[in-house]
Design a protein around this motif. Sequence first.
Motif, PDB file in Angstrom:
ATOM      1  N   ASP A 328     -19.430 -13.862  -5.197  1.00 44.71           N
ATOM      2  CA  ASP A 328     -18.433 -12.829  -4.653  1.00 44.71           C
ATOM      3  C   ASP A 328     -17.226 -13.364  -5.056  1.00 44.71           C
ATOM      4  N   LEU A 329     -16.853 -12.870  -5.846  1.00 40.28           N
ATOM      5  CA  LEU A 329     -15.324 -13.594  -6.554  1.00 40.28           C
ATOM      6  C   LEU A 329     -13.986 -13.204  -6.001  1.00 40.28           C
ATOM      7  N   ALA A 331     -13.563 -12.917  -1.754  1.00 43.57           N
ATOM      8  CA  ALA A 331     -14.419 -13.191  -0.665  1.00 43.57           C
ATOM      9  C   ALA A 331     -13.664 -12.895   0.650  1.00 43.57           C
ATOM     10  N   GLU A 355     -12.441 -17.404  -2.958  1.00 49.33           N
ATOM     11  CA  GLU A 355     -11.209 -16.856  -2.532  1.00 49.33           C
ATOM     12  C   GLU A 355      -9.986 -17.663  -2.662  1.00 49.33           C
ATOM     13  N   VAL A 356      -8.938 -17.111  -3.107  1.00 45.22           N
ATOM     14  CA  VAL A 356      -7.767 -17.664  -3.693  1.00 45.22           C
ATOM     15  C   VAL A 356      -6.930 -18.171  -2.530  1.00 45.22           C
ATOM     16  N   ALA A 357      -6.892 -17.491  -1.408  1.00 46.49           N
ATOM     17  CA  ALA A 357      -5.971 -18.026  -0.264  1.00 46.49           C
ATOM     18  C   ALA A 357      -6.659 -18.795   0.458  1.00 46.49           C
ATOM     19  N   ARG A 360      -7.810 -17.500   3.996  1.00 52.54           N
ATOM     20  CA  ARG A 360      -8.899 -16.642   3.950  1.00 52.54           C
ATOM     21  C   ARG A 360     -10.148 -17.504   3.613  1.00 52.54           C
ATOM     22  N   THR A 378     -10.366 -21.019  -4.655  1.00 55.80           N
ATOM     23  CA  THR A 378     -10.120 -21.237  -6.112  1.00 55.80           C
ATOM     24  C   THR A 378      -9.594 -19.691  -6.633  1.00 55.80           C
ATOM     25  N   ASP A 379      -8.883 -19.737  -7.761  1.00 58.36           N
ATOM     26  CA  ASP A 379      -8.628 -18.289  -8.217  1.00 58.36           C
ATOM     27  C   ASP A 379      -9.954 -17.879  -8.978  1.00 58.36           C
ATOM     28  N   ASP A 400     -14.666  -7.439  -5.118  1.00 59.71           N
ATOM     29  CA  ASP A 400     -14.158  -6.543  -4.114  1.00 59.71           C
ATOM     30  C   ASP A 400     -12.658  -6.728  -4.412  1.00 59.71           C
ATOM     31  N   LEU A 430      -4.159  -7.296 -11.952  1.00 67.61           N
ATOM     32  CA  LEU A 430      -5.004  -8.447 -11.441  1.00 67.61           C
ATOM     33  C   LEU A 430      -6.434  -7.929 -11.221  1.00 67.61           C
ATOM     34  N   LEU A 434      -9.916  -9.901 -12.981  1.00 65.73           N
ATOM     35  CA  LEU A 434     -10.725 -10.311 -12.120  1.00 65.73           C
ATOM     36  C   LEU A 434     -11.853  -9.591 -12.611  1.00 65.73           C
TER      37      LEU A 434
HETATM   38  C1  LIG Z   1     -10.361  -6.673  -0.811  1.00 69.19           C
HETATM   39  S1  LIG Z   1     -10.131  -8.150  -0.057  1.00 69.19           S
HETATM   40  C2  LIG Z   1     -11.846  -8.673  -0.125  1.00 69.19           C
HETATM   41  C3  LIG Z   1     -12.655  -8.295   1.158  1.00 69.19           C
HETATM   42  C4  LIG Z   1     -13.826  -9.001   1.249  1.00 69.19           C
HETATM   43  N1  LIG Z   1     -14.828  -8.925   0.221  1.00 69.19           N
HETATM   44  C5  LIG Z   1     -14.464  -8.711   2.611  1.00 69.19           C
HETATM   45  O1  LIG Z   1     -15.695  -7.724   2.438  1.00 69.19           O
HETATM   46  O2  LIG Z   1     -14.206  -9.091   3.540  1.00 69.19           O
HETATM   47  C6  LIG Z   1      -9.659  -9.054  -1.530  1.00 69.19           C
HETATM   48  C7  LIG Z   1      -9.575 -10.582  -1.621  1.00 69.19           C
HETATM   49  O3  LIG Z   1      -9.213 -11.045  -2.786  1.00 69.19           O
HETATM   50  C8  LIG Z   1      -8.377 -12.036  -2.693  1.00 69.19           C
HETATM   51  N2  LIG Z   1      -7.827 -12.440  -4.041  1.00 69.19           N
HETATM   52  C9  LIG Z   1      -6.790 -12.234  -4.604  1.00 69.19           C
HETATM   53  N3  LIG Z   1      -6.461 -12.486  -5.737  1.00 69.19           N
HETATM   54  C10 LIG Z   1      -7.590 -13.362  -5.876  1.00 69.19           C
HETATM   55  C11 LIG Z   1      -7.924 -14.122  -7.217  1.00 69.19           C
HETATM   56  N4  LIG Z   1      -7.154 -14.283  -8.233  1.00 69.19           N
HETATM   57  N5  LIG Z   1      -9.097 -15.110  -7.026  1.00 69.19           N
HETATM   58  C12 LIG Z   1     -10.259 -14.967  -5.737  1.00 69.19           C
HETATM   59  N6  LIG Z   1      -9.429 -14.096  -4.928  1.00 69.19           N
HETATM   60  C13 LIG Z   1      -8.567 -13.276  -4.903  1.00 69.19           C
HETATM   61  C14 LIG Z   1      -7.495 -11.606  -1.530  1.00 69.19           C
HETATM   62  O4  LIG Z   1      -6.961 -12.785  -1.081  1.00 69.19           O
HETATM   63  C15 LIG Z   1      -8.106 -10.935  -0.507  1.00 69.19           C
HETATM   64  O5  LIG Z   1      -8.870 -11.814   0.314  1.00 69.19           O
END
Ligand SMILES: C[S@@+](CC[C@H](N)C(=O)[O-])C[C@H]1O[C@@H](n2cnc3c(N)ncnc32)[C@H](O)[C@@H]1O
Length: 517
Positions: A328-329, A331, A355-357, A360, A378-379, A400, A430, A434
Amino acid sequence: MTGPAEPGRFSDAPRGGRSGDAGRGGDRDRGRPERGERPGRRGDGPPREGRFGADRRGGVRRPARPAVDLPRHVAYQAIAAVHRDDAYANLVLPAMLRDEGLTGRDAAFATELTYGTLRHTGTLDAIITDAAGRDVQRIDPPVRDALRLGTYQLLHTRVPAHAAVSSTVDLVRTVGPGATGFANAVLREVAGRDADGWVAKLAPSEETDPIGHLALAYSHPQWIVRAFAEALGGDLRETARLLIEDNERPPVHLCARPGLADPVALADEVRGAPGAFSPYAVYLSGGAPGELAAVTEGRAHVQDEGSQLVANALAVAPLDGPDGRWLDLCAGPGGKAGLLGALAAERGARLTAVEVAEHRARLVAQATRGLPVTVLNTDGRTVGADPKLPEGHFDRVLVDAPCTGLGSLRRRPESRWRRQPSDLPPLTRLQRELLTAALRAVRPGGLVAYVTCSPHTVETHVTVTEASRRCGFPVDFVDARPLLPAGMPGLGDGPTVQLWPQRHGTDAMFLAVLRRG
Ligand SMILES: C[S@@+](CC[C@H](N)C(=O)[O-])C[C@H]1O[C@@H](n2cnc3c(N)ncnc32)[C@H](O)[C@@H]1O
């Protein structure tokens, strides 16, 4: 994306509609404490001690200024925080309700006023501008927010007009003294028409400017109405139905985690009903979902049924060869990772959740505790560079992607006014990066599900088409429709699927399933 449940005891809450049809707020003013009996606010507001205060000249007691009742006061504070501090209503309001000790019908009323006023802000502002004879932006912000709250009560609830006007004037007396006469005059002008009457007066003609008409009638920015209409193939009637759904209180769904809870038994336990489409969904009819034993014990989580369906689609898609490495890229906060992790446990697979943040990523770890899930903070674009994210390694990958969230506007009442068309270019860049990383991460023959909680075609079809064309690998579209429950209506011509609130009762989730050649 899965948003938090709307706070308050939603079973009690009056529902807001375009006309006064749905509000049940009128009853609220019967049998309620007189204004002034209950204190309006802590600290700087009217005194809490009762209806009569000491005369400043000494000794003689006279009726105190009427205080604002607590639900309206809390609603005002939440609305002001959203506009003044860029706060999120679904975060500030529950804290305010807690701080003020508001529960039951009072909490539901404050919630309805907050969410309804924020959803309808665009149209309320057009009405206030007309009624005031001056641009709403030139009205002092505290008075402007009070007028929005009063106008919402007048046009969208059954609060009697005199109560809506007098309570708003009381509020203005505390937040913008000197403007009470102005507020009174504006609200009396507003009260001269009902919601439909104002739309008839202010909305552009349906024939010559249908988008402008819908935008004013159902309080959405025009660019969003245009995007919805385009995603719906130009069907303006269905677009209107979608806009109406966005103005309703959203349903709350639970996901009964496979292997940990049976949805029928869970529905009995929480006095809900099994979902119409997702095999794991339970519809809740009331209560505070976060406090349910099934949720606190990790047998279920709060998740829109559409989110369950798209995550499950990835898990059930036919796949040849090994099937033990799932990814799950994107998450955070972990809704889909929770479902995929439970499915992985049943199937002997393991999920890597990226998850990058940081905060989160911690939420993902909490949401997947006890499941075969490895969380990486990580990113996701570091696939190939990060040894934990090797290229060509995973069997099933979910992207997602971060998006505008236009598919879940009903859950985020202020979001439609904050989002701008200029958000799209950085987001779609982005999204493409991704999705390209996901296509690198998946093994030949493996599957990638690309999901957004937005139906905007730039974030859906354009992103998927561009990324699959430019990723450097052969990529085939898998028809996503058979991956959803048999007999589900309104799935279109494939191969991608767009879910809709007005068709399926879910958020507007988009799903494309790709197979790497
Ligand atoms: C739409 S949300 C995902 C929701 C999650 N799949 C769920 O069902 O709870 C998108 C997520 O992607 C993260 N995100 C943004 N850029 C990212 C990156 N470059 N790499 C990984 N995660 C990233 C955001 O911080 C956010 O938490």
